[in-house]
Write an enzyme that holds these catalytic residues in place. Sequence first.
Site, mmCIF file in Angstrom:
data_model
loop_
_atom_site.group_PDB
_atom_site.id
_atom_site.type_symbol
_atom_site.label_atom_id
_atom_site.label_comp_id
_atom_site.label_asym_id
_atom_site.label_seq_id
_atom_site.Cartn_x
_atom_site.Cartn_y
_atom_site.Cartn_z
ATOM 1 N N SER A 10 64.903 39.903 81.847
ATOM 2 C CA SER A 10 63.706 40.317 81.172
ATOM 3 C C SER A 10 62.998 39.193 80.598
ATOM 4 C CB SER A 10 64.181 41.541 80.272
ATOM 5 O OG SER A 10 62.756 41.590 79.581
ATOM 6 N N HIS A 35 62.627 41.157 85.722
ATOM 7 C CA HIS A 35 62.487 42.273 85.139
ATOM 8 C C HIS A 35 61.169 42.111 84.110
ATOM 9 C CE1 HIS A 35 63.239 46.314 83.733
ATOM 10 N NE2 HIS A 35 62.953 46.082 82.382
ATOM 11 N N ASP A 37 58.805 43.750 81.312
ATOM 12 C CA ASP A 37 58.356 44.862 80.308
ATOM 13 C C ASP A 37 56.871 44.975 80.063
ATOM 14 O OD1 ASP A 37 61.204 45.935 80.079
ATOM 15 O OD2 ASP A 37 61.503 43.893 79.136
ATOM 16 N N MET A 39 54.327 47.021 78.061
ATOM 17 C CA MET A 39 54.181 47.933 76.939
ATOM 18 C C MET A 39 52.938 48.010 76.485
ATOM 19 S SD MET A 39 57.662 46.648 74.603
ATOM 20 C CE MET A 39 59.134 46.213 75.357
ATOM 21 N N HIS A 68 58.498 47.306 84.776
ATOM 22 C CA HIS A 68 58.827 48.488 83.944
ATOM 23 C C HIS A 68 57.446 48.860 83.224
ATOM 24 C CE1 HIS A 68 61.346 50.236 80.614
ATOM 25 N NE2 HIS A 68 60.949 51.067 81.160
ATOM 26 N N MET A 70 56.137 51.002 80.490
ATOM 27 C CA MET A 70 56.238 51.705 79.231
ATOM 28 C C MET A 70 54.947 51.943 78.663
ATOM 29 S SD MET A 70 59.538 49.819 77.558
ATOM 30 C CE MET A 70 59.278 48.296 78.366
ATOM 31 N N MET A 141 67.695 53.863 80.245
ATOM 32 C CA MET A 141 67.613 52.979 79.052
ATOM 33 C C MET A 141 68.880 53.396 78.126
ATOM 34 S SD MET A 141 64.665 51.365 79.520
ATOM 35 C CE MET A 141 64.889 50.910 77.562
ATOM 36 N N ASP A 180 69.038 49.074 81.360
ATOM 37 C CA ASP A 180 68.251 48.277 80.329
ATOM 38 C C ASP A 180 68.657 48.621 78.902
ATOM 39 O OD1 ASP A 180 66.454 46.695 79.197
ATOM 40 O OD2 ASP A 180 64.677 47.441 80.104
#
Length: 244
Positions: A10, A35, A37, A39, A68, A70, A141, A180
């Site tokens: 990540s 990866h 992330d 958010m 990913h 979120m 998760m 993850d």
Amino acid sequence: MFQPVAIAPSILSADFMNLGRDIRMIEQAGAGYVHVDVMDGHFVPNLTMGVPVVKQLAKLANIPLDVHLMIDNPLDELPWFLEAGADIACVHAEVLYGDELRRAVDMIHDAGAKAAVALKPHTPPEVLEEVIARLDMVLVMSVEPGFSGQSYIEGSEEKVAAVAEMARAVGNDALLIEVDGGVSEATVERLTAAGADVLVCGSAVFGAQDPAAALAAVKEKGDAARVAAIEDARAEEALAEEEM
């Protein structure tokens, strides 16, 4: 059939002033994915990177971008990230209602990317029943999403096993199961033995004194545990046939 474990470092834990350097390093170390992330500060209480960063990462990386999301409104924002270069787009089941999850999967596939759905720790795998036959990956998760460096939630490997069983039941043998949260040398064996294929490592890789060696060590332990689990399953099957 044995399938090697893939590590997806990540970049949330990487050096943002040297992302190109860190991506080269994990590629040379044998990472399977980058990866990413994303958010939004609403679905999770943190704010990270967005479309412009993903677009630049797509230019830098020679391995797939595992994005990913979120975020609260994936149906609105998916086209942006797909156009930016996401190879795998992962949405959260918790914010998609009715037929919205199916629509998200269709949107991802129509863009030529692979479709993944993430489950928070307390979300049951059963929410995937209507789409699991068409998914390319499920992200389990093993921490609450929102912050890196959290401790592994004990028992998460049981959800991995449940997702693997659901995939087998619908004939989706190609489904990848990603985990993850708190993945390290201390937790990897139970996860890959349960059926995890892709492991997201943040601080376990980028926080190590030798990130490349740390990545290799997690992968080696994961592969060994997976081989042992396959051999045990075959032995049990053979014994059951003998007893019939």
